[in-house]
Write a protein that holds these residues in place. Structure first.
Motif, PDB file in Angstrom:
ATOM      1  N   ASN A   1       0.878  -1.149   0.072  1.00 57.26           N
ATOM      2  CA  ASN A   1       0.045   0.058   0.001  1.00 57.26           C
ATOM      3  C   ASN A   1       0.771   1.478   0.063  1.00 57.26           C
ATOM      4  OD1 ASN A   1      -2.496  -1.381   0.170  1.00 57.26           O
ATOM      5  ND2 ASN A   1      -2.112  -1.567   2.294  1.00 57.26           N
TER       6      ASN A   1
ATOM      7  N   SER B   1      -1.207   9.942   3.089  1.00 54.87           N
ATOM      8  CA  SER B   1      -1.409   9.941   1.779  1.00 54.87           C
ATOM      9  C   SER B   1      -1.101  11.249   1.021  1.00 54.87           C
ATOM     10  CB  SER B   1      -2.909   9.511   1.620  1.00 54.87           C
ATOM     11  OG  SER B   1      -3.298   9.632   0.306  1.00 54.87           O
TER      12      SER B   1
ATOM     13  N   TYR C   1      -1.708   4.684  -9.548  1.00 52.59           N
ATOM     14  CA  TYR C   1      -1.558   5.503  -8.090  1.00 52.59           C
ATOM     15  C   TYR C   1      -1.325   6.984  -8.237  1.00 52.59           C
ATOM     16  CZ  TYR C   1      -0.929   6.708  -3.418  1.00 52.59           C
ATOM     17  OH  TYR C   1      -0.921   7.258  -2.290  1.00 52.59           O
TER      18      TYR C   1
ATOM     19  N   THR D   1      -3.277  10.622  -7.699  1.00 53.06           N
ATOM     20  CA  THR D   1      -3.215  11.565  -6.478  1.00 53.06           C
ATOM     21  C   THR D   1      -2.389  12.719  -6.787  1.00 53.06           C
ATOM     22  OG1 THR D   1      -1.269   9.985  -5.989  1.00 53.06           O
ATOM     23  CG2 THR D   1      -3.176   9.289  -4.992  1.00 53.06           C
TER      24      THR D   1
END
Length: 277
Positions: A64, A77, A120, A124
């Motif tokens: 992750n 994050s 990913y 983001t």
């Protein structure tokens, strides 16, 4: 407190002999010290054209993805930095997410894995930078990120190798020709960092890099204080009078990137060299 990341990849260019000097910009790394202020505050200073958020240091092989930032910075994050990133972009500051760093848990096992990490990152942020020694499949990661670019929205890529890091994997990564910015770390490498007793090593390394890199702008990575690196600190007077005038004769010269916002805030290094950059 991390102060010497290993690898940075970032995404988001009559006969007289007259030496042309090319103007540059200043960038900085942010995220590794809780006393450096917020990302929005760093952008509000007006000192920096680029800010690298350091670091996304967990990714690949089914991990992750996770950020390693100082306490109070954005959470775990990149989404936690979204409001500040928007604020910075509104001020014209380009914000990169640096992936890698010393002591992280990251690696890529295949082209497919590189694609997953690219997916990913694109969801983001629209700019990314790679920090440290190139590893396998990072060229595939760069290609995957670049493929997201459209005429209206470009994925900005940067790469930050050590000044003495020439190997086949690095050549494969830089050889993609996809990087908009390359910030070369001229510190913590005794063979090519600045030393007042022998400045030639840094100039030779700069010439080698600028000949090797075919695309994008090339920036000089420097520590903002003597305590920020084991070797490579250039006193502001030496930087403005000796080193930068020589480096600025290169058409690919883009400016200076500092490690880090915390050290620059304490030492005022960017303000001291701004006129020469």
């Amino acid at each position: 407190m991390a102060r010497n990341p290993v690898l940075f990849l970032s995404f988001v260019i009559v006969a007289l002999f007259i030496e042309t000097a090319y103007g540059g910009e200043i960038g900085v790394y942010w995220g590794q010290n809780s006393n450096e202020g917020t990302l929005s505050e760093a952008c509000a200073t007006g000192k920096y054209a680029f800010i690298n958020i350091a670091f996304l240091n967990r990714f690949g092989r089914g991990r992750n993805p996770g950020l390693n930032l100082a306490a109070g910075h954005c959470g775990s994050s990149p989404a936690g930095c979204s409001a500040a990133i928007n604020d910075c972009q509104a001020k014209g500051v380009k914000v990169f997410l640096s992936i890698g760093g010393t002591g992280g848990d990251y690696s890529l096992e295949s082209k497919a894995d590189a694609q997953k990490v690219a997916d990913y990152l694109w969801k983001t942020t629209t700019s990314a930078g790679k920090e440290g020694a190139p590893a396998e499949f990072y060229d595939d990661l760069a290609r995957s990120l670049s493929a997201y670019s459209t005429p209206g929205k470009k994925a900005l890529l940067s790469f930050s190798p050590r000044c003495g890091s020439f190997n086949q994997q690095l050549k494969a990564v830089v050889g993609t020709g996809l990087f908009d910015y390359v910030w070369i770390r001229f510190y913590d490498s005794f063979t090519c960092s600045y030393m007042r007793s022998y400045q030639g090593a840094m100039l030779i390394a700069w010439d080698n890099w600028t000949a090797f890199i075919k695309t994008g702008k090339i920036f000089v990575g420097l520590p903002a204080t003597q305590d920020a690196a084991e070797v490579g600190y250039i006193p502001p007077t030496d930087a403005t009078n000796l080193m930068l005038p020589s480096l600025k004769s290169t058409p690919k010269y883009g400016g200076v990137v500092l490690w880090s916002r915390y050290f620059d805030d304490n030492n005022g290094y960017s303000s001291s060299i701004k006129v020469a950059v």
